[in-house]
Scaffold this motif. Structure first.
Motif, PDB file in Angstrom:
ATOM      1  N   ALA A 310       0.820  -1.209   0.000  1.00  0.00           N
ATOM      2  CA  ALA A 310       0.000   0.000   0.000  1.00  0.00           C
ATOM      3  C   ALA A 310       0.858   1.265   0.000  1.00  0.00           C
ATOM      4  CB  ALA A 310      -0.925  -0.003   1.207  1.00  0.00           C
ATOM      5  N   GLU A 311       1.927   1.200   0.779  1.00  0.00           N
ATOM      6  CA  GLU A 311       2.771   2.390   0.921  1.00  0.00           C
ATOM      7  C   GLU A 311       4.188   2.076   0.505  1.00  0.00           C
ATOM      8  OE1 GLU A 311       1.112   4.844   4.747  1.00  0.00           O
ATOM      9  OE2 GLU A 311       2.317   3.068   5.063  1.00  0.00           O
ATOM     10  N   MET A 312       4.935   3.135   0.197  1.00  0.00           N
ATOM     11  CA  MET A 312       6.346   2.888  -0.047  1.00  0.00           C
ATOM     12  C   MET A 312       7.197   3.920   0.661  1.00  0.00           C
ATOM     13  SD  MET A 312       6.786   3.850  -4.040  1.00  0.00           S
ATOM     14  CE  MET A 312       6.614   5.512  -4.642  1.00  0.00           C
ATOM     15  N   LEU A 313       8.417   3.498   0.966  1.00  0.00           N
ATOM     16  CA  LEU A 313       9.407   4.405   1.524  1.00  0.00           C
ATOM     17  C   LEU A 313      10.425   4.664   0.429  1.00  0.00           C
ATOM     18  CD1 LEU A 313      10.048   2.718   5.003  1.00  0.00           C
ATOM     19  CD2 LEU A 313       8.513   4.636   4.470  1.00  0.00           C
ATOM     20  N   VAL A 314      10.550   5.919   0.067  1.00  0.00           N
ATOM     21  CA  VAL A 314      11.506   6.289  -0.964  1.00  0.00           C
ATOM     22  C   VAL A 314      12.710   6.927  -0.280  1.00  0.00           C
ATOM     23  CG1 VAL A 314      11.886   7.696  -3.019  1.00  0.00           C
ATOM     24  CG2 VAL A 314       9.637   6.672  -2.603  1.00  0.00           C
ATOM     25  N   HIS A 315      13.867   6.295  -0.461  1.00  0.00           N
ATOM     26  CA  HIS A 315      15.091   6.844   0.111  1.00  0.00           C
ATOM     27  C   HIS A 315      15.736   7.732  -0.934  1.00  0.00           C
ATOM     28  CE1 HIS A 315      15.413   3.878   3.543  1.00  0.00           C
ATOM     29  NE2 HIS A 315      14.418   3.394   2.814  1.00  0.00           N
ATOM     30  N   THR A 316      16.101   8.918  -0.517  1.00  0.00           N
ATOM     31  CA  THR A 316      16.761   9.816  -1.452  1.00  0.00           C
ATOM     32  C   THR A 316      17.808  10.619  -0.687  1.00  0.00           C
ATOM     33  OG1 THR A 316      16.435  11.607  -3.030  1.00  0.00           O
ATOM     34  CG2 THR A 316      14.903  11.521  -1.198  1.00  0.00           C
ATOM     35  N   ARG A 317      18.504  11.482  -1.376  1.00  0.00           N
ATOM     36  CA  ARG A 317      19.518  12.295  -0.715  1.00  0.00           C
ATOM     37  C   ARG A 317      19.263  13.756  -0.994  1.00  0.00           C
ATOM     38  NH1 ARG A 317      24.580   9.781  -2.952  1.00  0.00           N
ATOM     39  NH2 ARG A 317      22.849   8.787  -4.025  1.00  0.00           N
ATOM     40  N   LEU A 318      19.473  14.524   0.051  1.00  0.00           N
ATOM     41  CA  LEU A 318      19.282  15.951  -0.083  1.00  0.00           C
ATOM     42  C   LEU A 318      20.442  16.602   0.634  1.00  0.00           C
ATOM     43  CD1 LEU A 318      17.057  17.529  -1.418  1.00  0.00           C
ATOM     44  CD2 LEU A 318      15.926  17.729   0.774  1.00  0.00           C
ATOM     45  N   ALA A 319      21.156  17.460  -0.051  1.00  0.00           N
ATOM     46  CA  ALA A 319      22.327  18.109   0.534  1.00  0.00           C
ATOM     47  C   ALA A 319      23.268  17.058   1.144  1.00  0.00           C
ATOM     48  CB  ALA A 319      21.913  19.125   1.586  1.00  0.00           C
ATOM     49  N   GLY A 320      23.455  15.982   0.424  1.00  0.00           N
ATOM     50  CA  GLY A 320      24.399  14.953   0.840  1.00  0.00           C
ATOM     51  C   GLY A 320      23.910  14.081   1.978  1.00  0.00           C
ATOM     52  N   GLN A 321      22.637  14.228   2.309  1.00  0.00           N
ATOM     53  CA  GLN A 321      22.136  13.533   3.480  1.00  0.00           C
ATOM     54  C   GLN A 321      21.003  12.597   3.088  1.00  0.00           C
ATOM     55  OE1 GLN A 321      21.411  16.532   6.437  1.00  0.00           O
ATOM     56  NE2 GLN A 321      19.772  15.282   7.274  1.00  0.00           N
ATOM     57  N   GLN A 322      20.993  11.403   3.687  1.00  0.00           N
ATOM     58  CA  GLN A 322      19.929  10.436   3.406  1.00  0.00           C
ATOM     59  C   GLN A 322      18.612  10.935   3.970  1.00  0.00           C
ATOM     60  OE1 GLN A 322      19.409   7.497   1.965  1.00  0.00           O
ATOM     61  NE2 GLN A 322      21.464   7.275   1.106  1.00  0.00           N
ATOM     62  N   ILE A 323      17.572  10.885   3.189  1.00  0.00           N
ATOM     63  CA  ILE A 323      16.255  11.145   3.758  1.00  0.00           C
ATOM     64  C   ILE A 323      15.256  10.119   3.257  1.00  0.00           C
ATOM     65  CG2 ILE A 323      16.711  13.633   3.929  1.00  0.00           C
ATOM     66  CD1 ILE A 323      14.468  13.945   1.814  1.00  0.00           C
ATOM     67  N   VAL A 324      14.150  10.014   3.959  1.00  0.00           N
ATOM     68  CA  VAL A 324      13.128   9.033   3.625  1.00  0.00           C
ATOM     69  C   VAL A 324      11.801   9.753   3.417  1.00  0.00           C
ATOM     70  CG1 VAL A 324      11.883   6.985   4.405  1.00  0.00           C
ATOM     71  CG2 VAL A 324      14.296   7.248   4.965  1.00  0.00           C
TER      72      VAL A 324
END
Ligand code: ADP
Ligand code: MG
Length: 373
Positions: A310-324
């Motif tokens: 139903a849901e997903m967690l998208v991991h990405t990077r912002l300003a060199g930092q991991q975010i979800v």
């Protein structure tokens, strides 16, 4: 009377250099379900054991029903305790295990029978009273342990991680049973866990602890919506809040060294102006970030996708930092895709970078905006 008050309660173990619990202040009303939560070693069990009378109180006062009970014997405090290791007597039946405490107190035989049968009924154990613990499932055993607490007619239940020996599915099931039990009996309960999900789902109020000190007390939605500091913000919520360090320039929050820019709303600008803080930490929960097709000012690339259907967690990077980012499952999105993010309005949390404390709540400033116009 089963309200409990802790006044500057402290604990320093014999031979220890430091306090394990410091200035613990809490007023617990009758029928509340209070959860003490925090990482391992933060002083939850110590606090619970002081309330039970299993540990001496080094400083401060403990009141039950308005009476100071620091020096009252555990058995005279009107408390029943359920532990993680519920240690049933293996050679005794379920009935005998539940009756044990009452028999020792010389409660008349027919009264013991009535109480055990009533508790068994509440817990769905009526058909299992003749069994031995080894003939029970983990959940049934834990229910017998609860039964032992119920039959004593205590006005207060203390529970120390009672579910942590159970597997995940059973834990969720027993969690619901304990909530139901509390609703039915209305017994004032203090429940200890390191699991924030358990705390959030069970508590009427949560006490978040760290290094022997209370960080925040509030209802689940209060601590979720208005965490008082970075620690609470990161501890409550699953997956955890994303944090960015940055600086305020004009009406913008510059993330990192300028890799991304967050345009501040009017109320956020007011808030920051009031605090004159230039160095702040911006926090945003995974569920408060939206992935949009429009090219907004915050750009990322998909590193990894986890989905439960139903849901997903998208991991990405912002300003060199991991975010979800947490969002509805979108089958078109793939690893390596560029994405554009926007933070939902009024969902960001601002903290002072040096004190890690929350800048005064945005809600207040919405009020201020209204009154000043
Ligand atoms: N009997 C003891 N003697 C000395 N130190 C203890 C004792 N029990 C706990 N501690 C210390 O007190 C602190 C809090 O422990 P505890 O209350 O068990 O934490 P929690 O239940 O939150 O994991 C820890 O630093 C722990 O090492
Ligand atoms: Mg503990």
């Amino acid at each position: 009377m089963s309200n409990i008050q802790l006044r500057d309660v402290c604990k320093k173990y014999l031979g220890s250099n430091d306090y394990s619990v410091r200035n613990f202040n809490l007023d617990i009303q009758e029928k509340e379900f209070i959860v003490l939560v925090g990482p391992s070693g933060c002083g939850k069990s110590t606090t619970l054991r002081m309330i039970a009378g299993l540990e001496d109180i080094s400083g401060g006062d403990l009141l039950i029903g308005g009476q100071r009970v620091n020096d009252v014997e555990p058995k005279n405090r009107g408390i029943a305790m359920v532990f993680q290791n519920y240690a049933l007597y293996p050679h005794m039946t379920v009935f005998e295990n539940m009756a044990f405490g009452l028999r020792r107190q010389k409660v008349p035989k027919n009264e013991v029978k009535a109480k055990v049968e009533e508790a068994a009924e509440i817990l769905g154990l009526s058909s299992l009273l003749k069994r031995k613990p080894k003939e029970l499932s983990g959940g049934q055993r834990q229910r017998v342990a609860l039964g032992r607490a119920i039959v004593r007619n205590s006005s207060i239940f203390l529970m120390d991680e009672p579910l942590s020996n159970l597997d995940a599915k059973l834990r969720v099931q027993m969690r619901a049973e304990i909530i139901r039990l509390h609703r039915q009996l209305g017994t004032t309960t203090i429940y200890v866990t390191h699991d924030q999900t358990e705390a959030m789902t069970m508590a009427t109020r949560i006490v978040i602890m760290r290094d022997g000190e209370i960080q925040q007390i509030g209802t689940p939605s209060e601590v979720y919506r208005s965490p008082e500091n970075v620690f609470v913000a990161s501890f409550i919520g699953q997956p955890g809040m994303n944090f960015f360090e940055g600086n305020i320039e004009g009406n913008q929050f510059i993330i990192g060294s300028g890799e991304a820019v967050y345009p501040l709303s009017k109320s956020e600008q007011l808030l920051l102006k009031k605090h004159k803080s230039k160095a702040v930490i911006l926090g945003v929960r995974p569920e408060d970030i939206t992935i949009s097709a429009e090219k907004t000012s915050i750009k990322g690339v998909v590193d990894l996708i986890e989905t439960n259907g139903a849901e997903m967690l998208v991991h990405t990077r912002l300003a060199g930092q991991q975010i979800v980012v947490k969002c509805k499952t979108d089958d078109h999105l793939k690893t390596g895709d560029p994405i554009y993010l926007s933070f939902n309005e009024n969902a960001i949390h601002l903290f002072d970078k040096s004190t890690k404390k929350r800048l005064k709540s945005l809600e207040v400033y919405h009020g201020a905006l209204l009154t000043s116009s």
